[in-house]
Design a protein around this motif. Structure first.
Motif, PDB file in Angstrom:
ATOM      1  N   UNK A 109       0.826  -1.217   0.000  1.00 27.34           N
ATOM      2  CA  UNK A 109       0.000   0.000   0.000  1.00 27.34           C
ATOM      3  C   UNK A 109       0.855   1.259   0.000  1.00 27.34           C
ATOM      4  N   UNK A 110       1.949   1.229   0.746  1.00 29.45           N
ATOM      5  CA  UNK A 110       2.804   2.399   0.904  1.00 29.45           C
ATOM      6  C   UNK A 110       3.881   2.501  -0.176  1.00 29.45           C
ATOM      7  N   UNK A 111       4.035   1.447  -0.981  1.00 33.10           N
ATOM      8  CA  UNK A 111       5.076   1.460  -1.988  1.00 33.10           C
ATOM      9  C   UNK A 111       6.462   1.510  -1.371  1.00 33.10           C
ATOM     10  N   UNK A 112       6.637   0.792  -0.270  1.00 35.87           N
ATOM     11  CA  UNK A 112       7.891   0.847   0.491  1.00 35.87           C
ATOM     12  C   UNK A 112       8.529  -0.533   0.574  1.00 35.87           C
ATOM     13  N   UNK A 113       9.826  -0.555   0.830  1.00 35.95           N
ATOM     14  CA  UNK A 113      10.544  -1.806   1.061  1.00 35.95           C
ATOM     15  C   UNK A 113      10.665  -2.121   2.547  1.00 35.95           C
ATOM     16  N   UNK A 114      10.595  -1.079   3.360  1.00 39.04           N
ATOM     17  CA  UNK A 114      10.722  -1.229   4.810  1.00 39.04           C
ATOM     18  C   UNK A 114       9.750  -0.265   5.476  1.00 39.04           C
ATOM     19  N   UNK A 115       9.085  -0.701   6.540  1.00 37.68           N
ATOM     20  CA  UNK A 115       8.212   0.193   7.297  1.00 37.68           C
ATOM     21  C   UNK A 115       9.049   0.975   8.314  1.00 37.68           C
ATOM     22  N   UNK A 116       8.839   2.290   8.364  1.00 40.68           N
ATOM     23  CA  UNK A 116       9.564   3.107   9.339  1.00 40.68           C
ATOM     24  C   UNK A 116       9.214   2.710  10.763  1.00 40.68           C
ATOM     25  N   UNK A 117       7.921   2.479  11.006  1.00 39.13           N
ATOM     26  CA  UNK A 117       7.459   2.102  12.346  1.00 39.13           C
ATOM     27  C   UNK A 117       6.169   1.320  12.197  1.00 39.13           C
ATOM     28  N   UNK A 118       6.149   0.116  12.741  1.00 36.84           N
ATOM     29  CA  UNK A 118       4.931  -0.679  12.800  1.00 36.84           C
ATOM     30  C   UNK A 118       4.447  -0.717  14.237  1.00 36.84           C
ATOM     31  N   UNK A 119       3.145  -0.517  14.428  1.00 40.50           N
ATOM     32  CA  UNK A 119       2.563  -0.559  15.767  1.00 40.50           C
ATOM     33  C   UNK A 119       1.473  -1.627  15.817  1.00 40.50           C
ATOM     34  N   UNK A 120       1.510  -2.471  16.824  1.00 37.49           N
ATOM     35  CA  UNK A 120       0.387  -3.368  17.049  1.00 37.49           C
ATOM     36  C   UNK A 120      -0.828  -2.510  17.383  1.00 37.49           C
ATOM     37  N   UNK A 121      -1.944  -2.774  16.716  1.00 33.13           N
ATOM     38  CA  UNK A 121      -3.078  -1.847  16.719  1.00 33.13           C
ATOM     39  C   UNK A 121      -4.113  -2.232  17.776  1.00 33.13           C
ATOM     40  N   UNK A 122      -3.840  -1.825  18.991  1.00 31.62           N
ATOM     41  CA  UNK A 122      -4.757  -2.062  20.111  1.00 31.62           C
ATOM     42  C   UNK A 122      -5.245  -3.514  20.139  1.00 31.62           C
ATOM     43  N   UNK A 123      -4.301  -4.457  20.266  1.00 36.18           N
ATOM     44  CA  UNK A 123      -4.689  -5.866  20.320  1.00 36.18           C
ATOM     45  C   UNK A 123      -5.375  -6.206  21.640  1.00 36.18           C
ATOM     46  N   UNK A 124      -5.929  -7.429  21.750  1.00 34.51           N
ATOM     47  CA  UNK A 124      -6.439  -7.871  23.050  1.00 34.51           C
ATOM     48  C   UNK A 124      -5.353  -7.739  24.108  1.00 34.51           C
ATOM     49  N   UNK A 125      -5.737  -7.425  25.321  1.00 33.51           N
ATOM     50  CA  UNK A 125      -4.780  -7.085  26.370  1.00 33.51           C
ATOM     51  C   UNK A 125      -3.718  -8.155  26.581  1.00 33.51           C
ATOM     52  N   UNK A 126      -4.075  -9.429  26.429  1.00 30.77           N
ATOM     53  CA  UNK A 126      -3.104 -10.481  26.714  1.00 30.77           C
ATOM     54  C   UNK A 126      -1.933 -10.487  25.740  1.00 30.77           C
ATOM     55  N   UNK A 127      -2.103  -9.890  24.570  1.00 29.09           N
ATOM     56  CA  UNK A 127      -1.022  -9.878  23.579  1.00 29.09           C
ATOM     57  C   UNK A 127       0.197  -9.127  24.098  1.00 29.09           C
ATOM     58  N   UNK A 128      -0.016  -8.075  24.871  1.00 27.84           N
ATOM     59  CA  UNK A 128       1.106  -7.262  25.348  1.00 27.84           C
ATOM     60  C   UNK A 128       2.070  -8.049  26.230  1.00 27.84           C
ATOM     61  N   UNK A 129       1.618  -9.134  26.807  1.00 32.00           N
ATOM     62  CA  UNK A 129       2.476  -9.936  27.657  1.00 32.00           C
ATOM     63  C   UNK A 129       3.060 -11.163  26.981  1.00 32.00           C
ATOM     64  N   UNK A 130       2.831 -11.323  25.668  1.00 38.14           N
ATOM     65  CA  UNK A 130       3.263 -12.531  24.967  1.00 38.14           C
ATOM     66  C   UNK A 130       4.612 -12.305  24.296  1.00 38.14           C
ATOM     67  N   UNK A 131       5.649 -12.871  24.877  1.00 42.38           N
ATOM     68  CA  UNK A 131       7.005 -12.681  24.356  1.00 42.38           C
ATOM     69  C   UNK A 131       7.133 -13.124  22.903  1.00 42.38           C
ATOM     70  N   UNK A 132       6.400 -14.173  22.537  1.00 46.27           N
ATOM     71  CA  UNK A 132       6.557 -14.702  21.187  1.00 46.27           C
ATOM     72  C   UNK A 132       6.104 -13.703  20.117  1.00 46.27           C
ATOM     73  N   UNK A 133       5.102 -12.888  20.425  1.00 46.98           N
ATOM     74  CA  UNK A 133       4.641 -11.887  19.463  1.00 46.98           C
ATOM     75  C   UNK A 133       5.739 -10.869  19.198  1.00 46.98           C
ATOM     76  N   UNK A 134       6.373 -10.409  20.251  1.00 46.55           N
ATOM     77  CA  UNK A 134       7.421  -9.409  20.093  1.00 46.55           C
ATOM     78  C   UNK A 134       8.684 -10.032  19.495  1.00 46.55           C
ATOM     79  N   UNK A 135       8.865 -11.336  19.721  1.00 47.50           N
ATOM     80  CA  UNK A 135       9.959 -12.033  19.059  1.00 47.50           C
ATOM     81  C   UNK A 135       9.783 -12.046  17.549  1.00 47.50           C
TER      82      UNK A 135
END
Length: 327
Positions: A109-135
């Motif tokens: 969509x952005x016509x880019x090779x790399x995203x400057x900043x990706x943000x998880x978009x207000x996921x369910x609260x338990x996602x913030x504590x899941x190390x594997x997601x951030x891995x």
């Protein structure tokens, strides 16, 4: 324009950015010519940070920013978000396969090779504590899909959990004169972790412009008409979770604090920038004139201690009981 460092990303970004939700959808009718005019005018005025998401107009907002990059030579940063395309929107959906698909779609969509900043978009609260997601996000950085990543949150508790992960460079959260809890309970921790704070909904969905009235009507596809009680997404995203009538009363009292020659919107944005932990506020704009008004807030004189205390007093009397315990 003033520039601040966005946490551990090292990016120097304009303290007033551009929130691109409204040019994508769910704010009533969109006009692409006007939207592009607003984007160009913001860039003219020194704005170099544009925040969007893959669900804003189903990618339409991202594609408008692609056009801006094609039409302008000067560099600027685009932060996008991923996760809300999941249906159902559940924690298990934040897996490597889905996140890669979201990232690749945003890159297209952005016509880019790399995203400057990706943000998880207000996921369910338990996602913030899941190390594997951030891995997974760490792996994407190593692959060159992302330069940096962060989170967008609904609550202070989610923000505090997220920044335990060392790769989290930014937290986007609702912060304005109707939502003071972040300053009280999160900003010190963010400063210690060198995490940049992106203040969204800085004008409380228009309440802090002083232009809304009891009789103001909103288009059926405007979230201010259909999400006041959280019917479609978190209620806090609409008017910062403040009941409309209360918000109107509070805005009227804040209007009395505004110095001559300053608008309530400018006052509200300058109030946010009084907090050095905030890297950037991201008001939306759908016209060049709105982009000009937003950008001008960065050059307003600092508020004094009495003005800051007066805003606190309005919050304590009218707003705190409604929103403070919830977010």
């Amino acid at each position: 324009m003033e520039y601040r460092t966005l946490g551990k990303t090292g990016y120097d970004i304009s303290s007033i950015g551009f929130g691109a939700w409204a040019i994508g959808g769910t704010w009533g009718e969109v006009n692409d010519a006007q939207s592009l005019g607003a984007l160009h005018r913001a860039l003219d005025l020194g704005v170099n940070f544009f925040d969007t998401a893959d669900v804003y107009g189903d990618g339409h907002s991202e594609r408008l920013l692609r056009r801006l990059r094609q039409e302008r030579q000067e560099p600027f940063l685009i932060a996008t978000k991923a996760g809300r395309r999941l249906d159902p929107h559940v924690a298990g959906g934040y897996n490597r396969e889905n996140l890669r698909a979201f990232v690749e779609r945003s890159l297209d969509n952005l016509g880019a090779e790399t995203l400057d900043l990706l943000q998880l978009h207000c996921p369910p609260s338990e996602v913030y504590g899941q190390d594997e997601v951030f891995g997974v996000l760490d792996d994407f950085v190593r692959e060159g899909l992302l330069r940096a990543y962060g989170v967008s949150v609904e609550t202070v508790s989610e923000a505090l959990t997220a920044i335990r992960h060392p790769g989290v460079a930014t937290v986007q959260m609702i912060f304005n004169a109707f939502r003071l809890k972040p300053a009280e309970d999160f900003f010190a921790a963010a400063r210690e972790a060198d995490v940049g704070i992106i203040a969204r909904v800085p004008l409380a969905s228009g309440l802090l412009t002083g232009k809304l009235r009891r009789e103001t009507s909103f288009a059926p596809d405007d979230h201010r008409a259909f999400n006041r009680h959280g019917e479609a997404f978190d209620r806090g995203e609409t008017f910062s979770g403040v009941e409309y009538e209360t918000g109107l009363e509070a805005a009227q009292q804040l209007q009395e604090l505004v110095p001559p020659g300053m608008t309530l919107a400018g006052f509200a944005l300058r109030w946010i920038l009084m907090f050095p932990e905030v890297s950037c506020a991201i008001p939306g704009a759908r016209t060049p004139q709105q982009a000009e008004s937003n950008a001008a807030a960065a050059d307003l004189p600092p508020l004094d201690e009495a003005q800051m205390q007066a805003v606190q007093d309005v919050y304590d009397r009218l707003i705190r009981a409604q929103v403070h315990p919830l977010w």
